[in-house]
Enzyme design. Sequence first.
Site, short mmCIF file in Angstrom:
data_model
loop_
_atom_site.label_atom_id
_atom_site.label_comp_id
_atom_site.label_asym_id
_atom_site.label_seq_id
_atom_site.Cartn_x
_atom_site.Cartn_y
_atom_site.Cartn_z
N HIS A 86 0.85 -1.20 0.00
CA HIS A 86 0.00 0.00 0.00
C HIS A 86 0.88 1.24 0.00
O HIS A 86 2.11 1.15 0.06
CB HIS A 86 -0.97 0.00 1.18
CG HIS A 86 -0.33 0.04 2.54
ND1 HIS A 86 0.34 -1.03 3.08
CD2 HIS A 86 -0.25 1.03 3.47
CE1 HIS A 86 0.79 -0.71 4.28
NE2 HIS A 86 0.46 0.53 4.54
N HIS A 88 1.32 3.90 2.09
CA HIS A 88 1.83 4.62 3.25
C HIS A 88 3.35 4.73 3.22
O HIS A 88 4.05 3.85 2.72
CB HIS A 88 1.38 3.93 4.54
CG HIS A 88 0.01 4.35 4.99
ND1 HIS A 88 -0.78 3.59 5.83
CD2 HIS A 88 -0.73 5.45 4.71
CE1 HIS A 88 -1.93 4.21 6.05
NE2 HIS A 88 -1.91 5.34 5.37
N ASP A 90 5.70 4.37 5.39
CA ASP A 90 6.53 3.35 6.02
C ASP A 90 6.53 2.04 5.24
O ASP A 90 7.20 1.08 5.62
CB ASP A 90 6.11 3.12 7.47
CG ASP A 90 4.66 2.66 7.62
OD1 ASP A 90 3.82 3.09 6.82
OD2 ASP A 90 4.37 1.88 8.55
N HIS A 91 5.79 2.00 4.10
CA HIS A 91 5.77 0.80 3.27
C HIS A 91 6.20 1.07 1.82
O HIS A 91 6.52 0.12 1.10
CB HIS A 91 4.37 0.18 3.26
CG HIS A 91 3.99 -0.42 4.57
ND1 HIS A 91 4.06 -1.77 4.83
CD2 HIS A 91 3.55 0.16 5.72
CE1 HIS A 91 3.68 -2.01 6.07
NE2 HIS A 91 3.37 -0.85 6.64
N HIS A 188 -7.43 -1.70 5.54
CA HIS A 188 -6.39 -0.73 5.91
C HIS A 188 -6.54 0.60 5.19
O HIS A 188 -6.94 1.59 5.82
CB HIS A 188 -5.01 -1.31 5.67
CG HIS A 188 -3.91 -0.49 6.25
ND1 HIS A 188 -3.81 -0.24 7.60
CD2 HIS A 188 -2.85 0.16 5.68
CE1 HIS A 188 -2.76 0.52 7.84
NE2 HIS A 188 -2.17 0.79 6.69
N ASP A 209 -0.05 -4.42 6.11
CA ASP A 209 -0.97 -3.89 7.12
C ASP A 209 -2.37 -4.29 6.70
O ASP A 209 -2.76 -4.06 5.56
CB ASP A 209 -0.88 -2.37 7.20
CG ASP A 209 0.45 -1.89 7.78
OD1 ASP A 209 1.26 -2.75 8.19
OD2 ASP A 209 0.68 -0.67 7.79
N HIS A 447 -5.62 -1.31 11.69
CA HIS A 447 -4.84 -2.52 11.87
C HIS A 447 -5.65 -3.50 12.70
O HIS A 447 -6.43 -3.10 13.57
CB HIS A 447 -3.53 -2.25 12.62
CG HIS A 447 -2.57 -1.36 11.92
ND1 HIS A 447 -1.56 -1.84 11.12
CD2 HIS A 447 -2.45 0.00 11.92
CE1 HIS A 447 -0.85 -0.81 10.65
NE2 HIS A 447 -1.38 0.31 11.12
N HIS A 469 6.42 -6.00 11.68
CA HIS A 469 5.68 -4.75 11.87
C HIS A 469 5.06 -4.67 13.27
O HIS A 469 3.85 -4.54 13.44
CB HIS A 469 4.58 -4.64 10.81
CG HIS A 469 4.04 -3.24 10.64
ND1 HIS A 469 3.14 -2.67 11.51
CD2 HIS A 469 4.25 -2.30 9.67
CE1 HIS A 469 2.83 -1.46 11.10
NE2 HIS A 469 3.50 -1.21 9.99
#
Length: 555
Positions: A86, A88, A90-91, A188, A209, A447, A469
């Site tokens: 996805h 975001h 942090d990904h 998510h 996530d 989440h 994670h």
Amino acid sequence: MATKRPHPSAAAPSADDDDPVDPSDELMFLALGGGNEVGRSCHIIQYKGKTVMLDAGIHPAFDGLAALPFYDEFDLGTVDVLLITHFHMDHAASLPYVLAKTPFKGRTYMTHPTKAIYKWLMQDSVRVSNTHRAPASSTSTSANDGGAIAQLYTEADVLQTLPQIQTISFNTTHTHAGIRITPYPAGHVLGACMYLIEIAGLSILFTGDYSRENDRHLIPATIPRGLKVDCLITESTFGISTHIPRAEREIALMKSITGILGRGGRVLLPVFAIGMAQELLLILEDYWTRHPEYQRFPIYFASALARKCMVVYQTYIDSMNDNIRSKLHSGATTGPWDFEHIRSLKSLDRFDDVGGCIMLASPGMLQNGVSRALLERWAPDPKNGVVITGYSVEGTMAKEIMKEPDSIPSVMGQRNNPSLAPGRKIGEEKTMIPRRCTVQEFSFAAHVDGSENRAFIEEVNAPVVVLVHGERGNMMRMRSRLLGLGKFKVYSPANCEEVRIPFRRDKVAKVVGSLASTYTPTGETIGGDVKRPRAEGDPQTISGILVQSDHKLSL
């Protein structure tokens, strides 16, 4: 530099574990990020000579190279496929770096909505980085001291690498280099997916996530019933903790917000520009529609980026749940994402900061940007309130503010914060700002909680589970809970901790051609005639040419 090290045994060894295992039958897992932490998610899986990379994020608590996964611990030039779950940060936020500045030459996949939003997010991240860079005279590089942000890539890098990203749809299977991948909805955020990865008969499910909650706009995470999975790689963000029921959380959130407005204060809701912000907008719009007495208080959404990305939300309404789709097809003059009580705010320069209001502002971690500028402006007034609604990563201001410190450091400079001492320049010793505003947390992070995660793990029923994670404490508690069931081997590796998981399996060859016409599995044959019945377990030898193609054997 981190050092790769083996992971300790996940469970007591069985008698079978004494048998030698062919190294080619081992699944190798290596967390380059997201191991015993939340942030910079990036994992490597390797099996039968095939290599898959899962996500390419950054850590929101750090800047520059320090925010990256440990890419120097693995040769990215050997990666066959890179899968982004996805959009975001942090990904996905180090993907432009991987595509433009590393030896990676594999194929990259993400869903259609993810790529559409990813483009805007990455361009915006470059602009924010440029906006908040300290002057050249500053030598500071710490993420927590407001120093220089080392730019990882340029806007040109983002745009030039976009053609390298291939888009895929939910529930469709794609094959590259003998690796089969199938994305399934993960909840998510819009476009988020789980990936089923199949290599030489081994099935690996990576959740990324995911959320199984029925919210106001997303389809919960779903996989086909009876799906065979050998190894499950799953998030463990909330460990074994359990969320308060959704309806109760919404009531508590609105009670907090209206309480702050009632005492004449301003409400700051730090949010990611895309994702949970849209869910909160739906909650606020619904409440304001049903409570006219609060409509005199304006609701602002401060994000020019969100206005662009809302076009994507309107485009992919068919990827959302029945609540949204029914509004689209109800014949109403306005769509489900057309708000009556919420105003878009392009910048703080256009904000008349007078009287009570609600402000949704990014970034959600309060590290910089509009949300940090407003925090520094509003923190000294006890009438004001900060309401945290998402998951807060260790080391960020969002996490620190929940400890209710007496003061917070200013990182935005005098330009955005009139309370700073006159003449102070960015890069000089920081001014501390008193924190008198209230701070509350109501988690709407999309989440799974501990109960939902455990139920999903038991539903998938994979013999091997790898936890990622999650902060170390949460991850260890979830690991202990799963091991207590006695049904799974469970691994929870730290970053750069290599795990090798044996998967013993029979090698099966399909008999084809003229040999197939003369061979029967139930007895010896000569010229196609059965000479005698073969007893079960009676060995039978046949000869032919064994051909291997993408790990499939034919005789």
